[in-house]
Structures are given as C-alpha cells and as structure tokens.
Design a protein around this motif. Structure first.
Motif, PDB file in Angstrom:
ATOM      1  N   VAL A 152       0.658  -1.277  -0.121  1.00  0.00           N
ATOM      2  CA  VAL A 152      -0.137   0.288   0.092  1.00  0.00           C
ATOM      3  C   VAL A 152       0.457   1.115  -0.400  1.00  0.00           C
ATOM      4  O   VAL A 152       1.164   1.433   0.954  1.00  0.00           O
ATOM      5  CB  VAL A 152      -0.906   0.088   1.559  1.00  0.00           C
ATOM      6  CG1 VAL A 152      -1.898   0.898   1.117  1.00  0.00           C
ATOM      7  CG2 VAL A 152      -1.766  -1.370   1.229  1.00  0.00           C
ATOM      8  N   ALA A 153       0.839   2.006  -0.850  1.00  0.00           N
ATOM      9  CA  ALA A 153       1.837   3.238  -1.082  1.00  0.00           C
ATOM     10  C   ALA A 153       0.836   3.991   0.126  1.00  0.00           C
ATOM     11  O   ALA A 153      -0.016   4.487   0.453  1.00  0.00           O
ATOM     12  CB  ALA A 153       1.426   3.789  -2.570  1.00  0.00           C
ATOM     13  N   GLY A 154       1.742   4.778   0.407  1.00  0.00           N
ATOM     14  CA  GLY A 154       1.523   6.142   1.466  1.00  0.00           C
ATOM     15  C   GLY A 154       1.578   7.186   0.729  1.00  0.00           C
ATOM     16  O   GLY A 154       2.256   7.485  -0.411  1.00  0.00           O
ATOM     17  N   PRO A 155       0.991   8.196   1.397  1.00  0.00           N
ATOM     18  CA  PRO A 155       1.048   9.912   0.863  1.00  0.00           C
ATOM     19  C   PRO A 155       1.953  10.434   0.317  1.00  0.00           C
ATOM     20  O   PRO A 155       2.292  11.466  -0.624  1.00  0.00           O
ATOM     21  CB  PRO A 155       0.462  10.358   1.828  1.00  0.00           C
ATOM     22  CG  PRO A 155       1.200   9.663   3.299  1.00  0.00           C
ATOM     23  CD  PRO A 155       1.156   8.519   3.019  1.00  0.00           C
ATOM     24  N   PHE A 156       3.507  10.247   1.372  1.00  0.00           N
ATOM     25  CA  PHE A 156       5.122  10.424  -0.236  1.00  0.00           C
ATOM     26  C   PHE A 156       5.395   9.287  -0.650  1.00  0.00           C
ATOM     27  O   PHE A 156       6.340  10.234  -0.760  1.00  0.00           O
ATOM     28  CB  PHE A 156       5.795  10.694   1.302  1.00  0.00           C
ATOM     29  CG  PHE A 156       5.314  11.415   2.589  1.00  0.00           C
ATOM     30  CD1 PHE A 156       5.081  12.932   2.525  1.00  0.00           C
ATOM     31  CD2 PHE A 156       4.046  10.772   4.160  1.00  0.00           C
ATOM     32  CE1 PHE A 156       4.221  14.021   3.764  1.00  0.00           C
ATOM     33  CE2 PHE A 156       4.160  12.206   4.738  1.00  0.00           C
ATOM     34  CZ  PHE A 156       3.926  13.705   4.660  1.00  0.00           C
ATOM     35  N   GLN A 157       5.258   8.300  -1.080  1.00  0.00           N
ATOM     36  CA  GLN A 157       5.723   7.968  -2.026  1.00  0.00           C
ATOM     37  C   GLN A 157       5.290   8.128  -3.260  1.00  0.00           C
ATOM     38  O   GLN A 157       4.716   8.425  -3.183  1.00  0.00           O
ATOM     39  CB  GLN A 157       5.338   5.866  -1.562  1.00  0.00           C
ATOM     40  CG  GLN A 157       6.020   5.067  -2.163  1.00  0.00           C
ATOM     41  CD  GLN A 157       5.631   4.117  -2.161  1.00  0.00           C
ATOM     42  OE1 GLN A 157       4.404   3.593  -1.575  1.00  0.00           O
ATOM     43  NE2 GLN A 157       6.159   2.502  -2.512  1.00  0.00           N
ATOM     44  N   GLY A 158       6.789   8.172  -4.178  1.00  0.00           N
ATOM     45  CA  GLY A 158       6.458   8.480  -5.983  1.00  0.00           C
ATOM     46  C   GLY A 158       7.049  10.083  -5.840  1.00  0.00           C
ATOM     47  O   GLY A 158       7.073  10.413  -6.789  1.00  0.00           O
ATOM     48  N   ARG A 159       7.205  10.535  -4.981  1.00  0.00           N
ATOM     49  CA  ARG A 159       7.136  11.738  -4.450  1.00  0.00           C
ATOM     50  C   ARG A 159       8.985  12.238  -4.888  1.00  0.00           C
ATOM     51  O   ARG A 159       9.303  13.154  -4.857  1.00  0.00           O
ATOM     52  CB  ARG A 159       7.563  12.865  -3.701  1.00  0.00           C
ATOM     53  CG  ARG A 159       5.676  12.662  -3.690  1.00  0.00           C
ATOM     54  CD  ARG A 159       5.414  13.614  -2.607  1.00  0.00           C
ATOM     55  NE  ARG A 159       3.027  13.485  -2.623  1.00  0.00           N
ATOM     56  CZ  ARG A 159       2.979  14.150  -2.200  1.00  0.00           C
ATOM     57  NH1 ARG A 159       3.181  14.911  -2.022  1.00  0.00           N
ATOM     58  NH2 ARG A 159       1.210  14.177  -2.380  1.00  0.00           N
ATOM     59  N   GLY A 160      10.018  10.948  -5.004  1.00  0.00           N
ATOM     60  CA  GLY A 160      11.369  11.810  -5.361  1.00  0.00           C
ATOM     61  C   GLY A 160      12.276  12.255  -4.143  1.00  0.00           C
ATOM     62  O   GLY A 160      13.182  11.828  -4.243  1.00  0.00           O
ATOM     63  N   TYR A 161      11.876  12.041  -2.800  1.00  0.00           N
ATOM     64  CA  TYR A 161      12.183  11.850  -1.700  1.00  0.00           C
ATOM     65  C   TYR A 161      13.139  10.885  -1.615  1.00  0.00           C
ATOM     66  O   TYR A 161      14.379  11.768  -0.546  1.00  0.00           O
ATOM     67  CB  TYR A 161      11.464  11.830   0.184  1.00  0.00           C
ATOM     68  CG  TYR A 161       9.995  13.351  -0.009  1.00  0.00           C
ATOM     69  CD1 TYR A 161      10.319  14.777  -0.751  1.00  0.00           C
ATOM     70  CD2 TYR A 161       8.712  12.771  -0.258  1.00  0.00           C
ATOM     71  CE1 TYR A 161       9.507  15.617  -0.933  1.00  0.00           C
ATOM     72  CE2 TYR A 161       7.875  13.787  -0.142  1.00  0.00           C
ATOM     73  CZ  TYR A 161       8.168  15.210  -0.147  1.00  0.00           C
ATOM     74  OH  TYR A 161       7.209  16.059  -0.968  1.00  0.00           O
ATOM     75  N   ALA A 162      12.650   9.922  -1.428  1.00  0.00           N
ATOM     76  CA  ALA A 162      13.992   8.678  -0.736  1.00  0.00           C
ATOM     77  C   ALA A 162      14.852   8.578  -1.792  1.00  0.00           C
ATOM     78  O   ALA A 162      16.184   9.124  -0.953  1.00  0.00           O
ATOM     79  CB  ALA A 162      13.227   7.314  -0.874  1.00  0.00           C
ATOM     80  N   SER A 163      14.881   8.948  -3.216  1.00  0.00           N
ATOM     81  CA  SER A 163      15.786   9.410  -4.485  1.00  0.00           C
ATOM     82  C   SER A 163      16.698  10.703  -3.672  1.00  0.00           C
ATOM     83  O   SER A 163      17.902  10.640  -3.773  1.00  0.00           O
ATOM     84  CB  SER A 163      15.895   9.420  -5.266  1.00  0.00           C
ATOM     85  OG  SER A 163      15.457   8.295  -5.724  1.00  0.00           O
ATOM     86  N   GLU A 164      16.136  11.088  -3.036  1.00  0.00           N
ATOM     87  CA  GLU A 164      17.007  13.128  -2.852  1.00  0.00           C
ATOM     88  C   GLU A 164      17.620  12.580  -1.728  1.00  0.00           C
ATOM     89  O   GLU A 164      18.945  12.948  -1.004  1.00  0.00           O
ATOM     90  CB  GLU A 164      16.304  13.929  -2.341  1.00  0.00           C
ATOM     91  CG  GLU A 164      16.044  15.590  -2.093  1.00  0.00           C
ATOM     92  CD  GLU A 164      17.472  15.391  -3.125  1.00  0.00           C
ATOM     93  OE1 GLU A 164      18.504  16.444  -2.913  1.00  0.00           O
ATOM     94  OE2 GLU A 164      17.555  15.494  -4.147  1.00  0.00           O
ATOM     95  N   ALA A 165      17.141  11.841  -0.321  1.00  0.00           N
ATOM     96  CA  ALA A 165      17.651  11.270   0.825  1.00  0.00           C
ATOM     97  C   ALA A 165      18.623  10.272   0.501  1.00  0.00           C
ATOM     98  O   ALA A 165      20.615  11.025   1.001  1.00  0.00           O
ATOM     99  CB  ALA A 165      16.554  10.727   1.719  1.00  0.00           C
ATOM    100  N   ILE A 166      18.978   9.570  -0.243  1.00  0.00           N
ATOM    101  CA  ILE A 166      20.289   8.671  -1.077  1.00  0.00           C
ATOM    102  C   ILE A 166      21.648   9.964  -1.596  1.00  0.00           C
ATOM    103  O   ILE A 166      22.486  10.144  -1.182  1.00  0.00           O
ATOM    104  CB  ILE A 166      19.527   7.430  -1.861  1.00  0.00           C
ATOM    105  CG1 ILE A 166      18.634   6.662  -1.307  1.00  0.00           C
ATOM    106  CG2 ILE A 166      20.488   7.122  -2.555  1.00  0.00           C
ATOM    107  CD1 ILE A 166      18.027   5.931  -2.061  1.00  0.00           C
ATOM    108  N   ARG A 167      21.108  10.584  -2.505  1.00  0.00           N
ATOM    109  CA  ARG A 167      21.289  11.673  -2.985  1.00  0.00           C
ATOM    110  C   ARG A 167      22.748  12.141  -1.508  1.00  0.00           C
ATOM    111  O   ARG A 167      23.799  12.627  -2.072  1.00  0.00           O
ATOM    112  CB  ARG A 167      21.000  12.760  -3.917  1.00  0.00           C
ATOM    113  CG  ARG A 167      21.614  11.924  -5.727  1.00  0.00           C
ATOM    114  CD  ARG A 167      20.392  12.276  -6.801  1.00  0.00           C
ATOM    115  NE  ARG A 167      19.265  13.026  -6.520  1.00  0.00           N
ATOM    116  CZ  ARG A 167      18.127  12.390  -6.672  1.00  0.00           C
ATOM    117  NH1 ARG A 167      18.224  11.530  -7.403  1.00  0.00           N
ATOM    118  NH2 ARG A 167      16.769  12.363  -7.170  1.00  0.00           N
TER     119      ARG A 167
END
Length: 84
Positions: free
Chosen positions: A1-16
């Motif tokens: 189940v996708a959360g409200p913040f999923q798919g917005r690029g937050y994880a990729s930005e955090a990894i960078r």
C-alpha cells in the motif's frame, strides 16, 4: 500500500544527500545497502541513484510470515562522481 509520500522522490533525494556526505565529507570509497527483494520502491530508488546490484542473500530475512531474499547493492566513489 503506497503512503502519501511515496513516489515523490524523497527517498532518492535522501540517498543523494547521504552519498554526498559519505564520499565528500567522510571520504569513503564505497557505500553499500541491503534491501528486501519485495521492496520495489527501495530497489528503484537505489538503482535510480547509481547503486549496482552486487548479489543476493537468499532467505536472509523473515518478513510477513515468510522468508525473503535481501539484495546487496553498492556504489563506488568514482561511480558517484561520474553521476554528479
């Protein structure tokens, strides 16, 4: 189940941001990560930010009442700098 913040690029930005700190400030040579095979969003985020799948730890984690493989990912300093 996708959360409200999923798919917005937050994880990729955090990894960078983490990679920038790891390679520029800490002067590490490589960074590695492990991710459950069934965690497709995390697999996508790692691959999007330049990580390479280096292996698989079979049945490494018991998740959701069943065994799950864990993928091993890594990125080298020179690979990170090529993507900057």
């Amino acid at each position: 189940v996708a959360g409200p913040f999923q798919g917005r690029g937050y994880a990729s930005e955090a990894i960078r941001l983490i990679l920038g700190f790891a390679f520029k400030e800490l002067r590490l040579v490589r960074v590695y990560a492990g991710v459950h095979q069934r965690n497709a969003p995390s697999v996508k985020a790692l691959e999007k930010t330049g990580f390479t799948r280096e292996g698989c730890w079979r049945k490494a984690s018991f998740l959701g009442r069943r065994w799950s493989d864990v993928y091993a990912y890594g990125i080298l300093k020179e690979e990170y700098h090529e993507r900057e």
